[in-house]
Design an enzyme around this catalytic site. Structure first.
Site, short mmCIF file in Angstrom:
data_model
loop_
_atom_site.label_atom_id
_atom_site.label_comp_id
_atom_site.label_asym_id
_atom_site.label_seq_id
_atom_site.Cartn_x
_atom_site.Cartn_y
_atom_site.Cartn_z
N GLY A 32 0.82 -1.20 0.00
CA GLY A 32 0.00 0.00 0.00
C GLY A 32 0.86 1.25 0.00
CD GLU A 190 -15.73 9.70 -0.39
OE1 GLU A 190 -15.02 10.71 -0.35
OE2 GLU A 190 -15.28 8.54 -0.36
CG ASP A 319 -5.60 1.87 7.64
OD1 ASP A 319 -5.33 3.07 7.87
OD2 ASP A 319 -6.33 1.52 6.70
CB ALA A 335 -4.36 7.61 1.28
#
Length: 440
Positions: A32, A190, A319, A335
């Site tokens: 990530g 969203e 995370d 992020a």
């Protein structure tokens, strides 16, 4: 032998003559934002590092909801890890699934039975949906953390309309065209806004026996307002925009049960065609393999230099880590947090290995928190600056385009957003193989 002068607990081996330092074996688990930045920082100075992931691609998770709602395709927000790191000759990429971390023998066990040794370990494995002890809900209320999740949601969403088109029972049509979203944070908001626009503008032209614009979308939040992590005035704006799109926002209500055809909200049974989960996340289960006490959400507590408390030479980022800032607050699972942590740790490890410098403490610099509410509507907050509406939407778009990995993705996504803005069209309306979704 170990370096007795190292105060950070990092051991750099030396040969028997004690002359040449042998760089430690560094392994990064997770491709990530955090893991990639560590690998790139070490690769830039030609320090050997192995990055290991059970997927062969890096995924831009903040835009997964757009894949789930047919606005983007999966390749628009994913890039092969090998391609990203191909320019760094000292970086090795391994495609594999870690099933165990043996801290005593300093090795990782993979699902295929092989082992990967390490001297320094960076755990950056992210998070997964948390159902707060009701994991049985996962099959009927998918979360959104992977490409597979996004494709599942997209298929079930589109199948709901397809099944509604074929039935002549008005009650069954209403059920199939009722979508419940559990959780009113950024992901839930969203999703709700994007599904509302999909049904009211894009799908409205495609069907003959149903009216997709009359789709009932429920956004269910346990707290007293949507986007509880934002300022109250921004939450109020998001609430107004969602209601303008036709979304029913239910605040202060908790989920009692989730079944294939209905949800129970504070004792009320609501027939639904699809339920989506956006109510919480927990750290990757690999964190528990370290043998340390887990904090809230399954995260491991880390020191200011990102070393896991009680595990010298093992670091946790993103995370999976509980990092307490100088104000005494845990850093959010964003992020930008993971990216900054990865850059910081990669550079710090390079300086430690090359120059013997101590690992400095990490200081997070917020670039703002943002969420999109619908077409040219968003909220953006950083410090005292609070934006809403079109300007916040532009800020949201710029931040997300900047964070995308790969120039071609930035161009593609920008063009697709512009086209969708002008035409309301969504070209990624493909149903995957999952045809036995709990809809009928």
């Amino acid at each position: 032998m170990s370096d007795p002068g190292n105060k950070n607990g990092i051991h750099i081996n030396a040969d028997q003559a004690g002359q040449d330092r042998i760089p430690p074996r560094i392994v990064v688990v997770g491709g990530g934002f955090a893991g990639l930045e560590v690998a790139k920082a070490l690769g830039k100075v030609d320090i050997g590092v192995t990055i290991l992931d059970r997927h062969n691609h890096h995924l831009f998770q903040p835009l997964l909801y757009q894949v789930a709602t047919a606005a983007l395709s999966a390749p628009d927000i994913a890039e092969p890890i090998r391609k990203i790191l191909s320019r760094y000759r000292s970086v090795q990429v391994i495609f594999g699934d870690v099933v165990a971390i043996q801290t005593s023998s300093r090795q990782l066990l993979l699902a295929d039975g092989s082992a990967v040794p390490f001297d320094l370990l960076v755990l950056a494995t992210g998070s997964r949906p948390s159902y707060f002890g009701r994991d049985d809900w996962a099959t009927v209320a998918p979360g959104l953390k992977s490409i597979e999740d996004a494709r599942t949601i997209r298929s079930r969403l589109l199948l709901a309309f397809e099944h509604a088109e074929r039935t002549s029972d008005p009650a069954e049509q209403r059920r199939l065209m009722t979508i419940a979203i559990i959780g009113g944070g950024p992901t839930g908001v969203e999703l709700a806004g994007s599904i509302a626009e999909l049904s009211r503008y894009t799908l409205a032209r495609d069907f003959r026996n149903i009216q997709p614009e009359k789709t009932r979308i429920l956004l269910i939040e346990a707290s007293d307002r949507p986007l509880p992590g934002f300022a109250p005035e921004l939450s109020e704006y998001a609430l107004r925009r969602l209601r303008r799109l036709g979304v029913e926002v239910m605040t202060g209500r908790r989920v009692d049960a989730i079944e294939p055809h209905q949800v129970s909200i504070a004792g009320d049974l609501i027939p639904v065609g699809l339920t989506l989960w956006a109510a919480g996340v927990s750290a990757s289960p690999l964190a528990a393999q370290l043998g340390v006490e887990l904090e809230r959400g399954g995260r491991v507590k880390v020191a200011p230099d990102h070393q896991v408390v009680g595990c010298p030479g093992i670091f946790a980022l993103g995370d999976v880590a509980l990092f307490i800032d100088e104000s005494g607050n845990p850093l959010p699972g964003l992020a930008q947090v993971a990216k900054q942590q990865g850059i910081h740790l990669g550079r710090a490890l390079a300086n430690q290995i090359q120059n013997g410098e101590e690992l400095p403490s990490f200081v997070y610099k917020s670039r703002g928190n943002t969420a999109i509410v619908g077409r040219h509507a968003a909220v953006f907050e950083t410090g005292r600056l609070k934006l809403k509406g079109w300007f916040a939407w532009v800020a949201w778009a710029m931040i997300h385009v900047y964070l995308l990995v790969g120039f071609q993705h930035r161009v593609q996504v920008s063009i697709q957003w512009l086209w969708r803005y002008l035409t309301y069209e969504r070209g990624a309306r493909l149903i995957a193989e999952e045809r036995d979704a709990p809809l009928r």
